[in-house]
Design a protein around this motif. Structure first.
Motif, short mmCIF file in Angstrom:
data_model
loop_
_atom_site.label_atom_id
_atom_site.label_comp_id
_atom_site.label_asym_id
_atom_site.label_seq_id
_atom_site.Cartn_x
_atom_site.Cartn_y
_atom_site.Cartn_z
N ARG A 117 0.85 -1.19 0.00
CA ARG A 117 0.00 0.00 0.00
C ARG A 117 0.88 1.24 0.00
O ARG A 117 1.91 1.29 0.65
CB ARG A 117 -0.88 0.04 1.25
CG ARG A 117 -1.86 -1.07 1.32
CD ARG A 117 -2.72 -0.90 2.53
NE ARG A 117 -3.26 -2.20 2.92
CZ ARG A 117 -3.72 -2.49 4.09
NH1 ARG A 117 -3.71 -1.59 5.05
NH2 ARG A 117 -4.19 -3.67 4.35
N THR A 118 0.43 2.22 -0.73
CA THR A 118 1.18 3.47 -0.73
C THR A 118 0.75 4.28 0.48
O THR A 118 -0.40 4.25 0.90
CB THR A 118 0.91 4.28 -2.01
OG1 THR A 118 -0.49 4.51 -2.12
CG2 THR A 118 1.40 3.52 -3.23
N LYS A 119 1.70 4.96 1.04
CA LYS A 119 1.40 5.80 2.20
C LYS A 119 0.62 7.02 1.76
O LYS A 119 0.90 7.62 0.72
CB LYS A 119 2.69 6.23 2.91
CG LYS A 119 3.41 5.09 3.56
CD LYS A 119 4.61 5.58 4.32
CE LYS A 119 5.32 4.44 4.99
NZ LYS A 119 6.49 4.87 5.75
#
Length: 126
Positions: A117-119
């Motif tokens: 997941r991208t922050k």
């Protein structure tokens, strides 16, 4: 069923890169899909036995960590089967559930490595 589970586990560890996967993860997932209705449990077990013409390997007692939902079901499984005059066959209900899970996983294909997941960028305060 144990041999099939071990093969799936080895494959999933390779394709997903998750070396922490264990047999208990699969057993927990299978147990959570066992119907609560005893008649349905008996139907599952009997279909499992019928498919093998009653020839199954001896089961081995084992211990796995499972979640609270799976534990609750297993805790009452044998008593419910005994009350329905289908006692000492809980192993076949569990085996049928595990077989159903493995077939569903096979239909989905290899377990893939999850994408990271991208922050989420949080706005900075001024």
């Amino acid at each position: 069923m144990l041999a099939d589970l071990k093969e799936r586990l080895k494959s999933d560890r390779r394709t997903s890169g998750n070396t922490m996967l264990g047999q208990g993860h699969y057993l927990d997932a299978a147990l959570r899909h066992i119907p609560e209705d005893v008649d349905s449990q008996i139907e599952m077990a009997q279909a499992f036995l019928d498919d093998r013409m009653g020839v199954v390997e001896a089961g081995k007692q084992s211990t796995y960590r499972v979640g609270p939902l799976a534990h609750a079901l297993v805790s009452t499984l044998n008593q419910g089967l005994q009350e329905a005059d289908y006692g000492r066959r809980g192993l076949y209900v569990v085996s049928a559930a595990l077989e159903n899970l493995l077939q569903a996983l096979d239909a989905e294909g290899e377990l893939q490595r999850p994408e990271r997941r991208t922050k989420v960028q949080r706005p900075t305060s001024s």
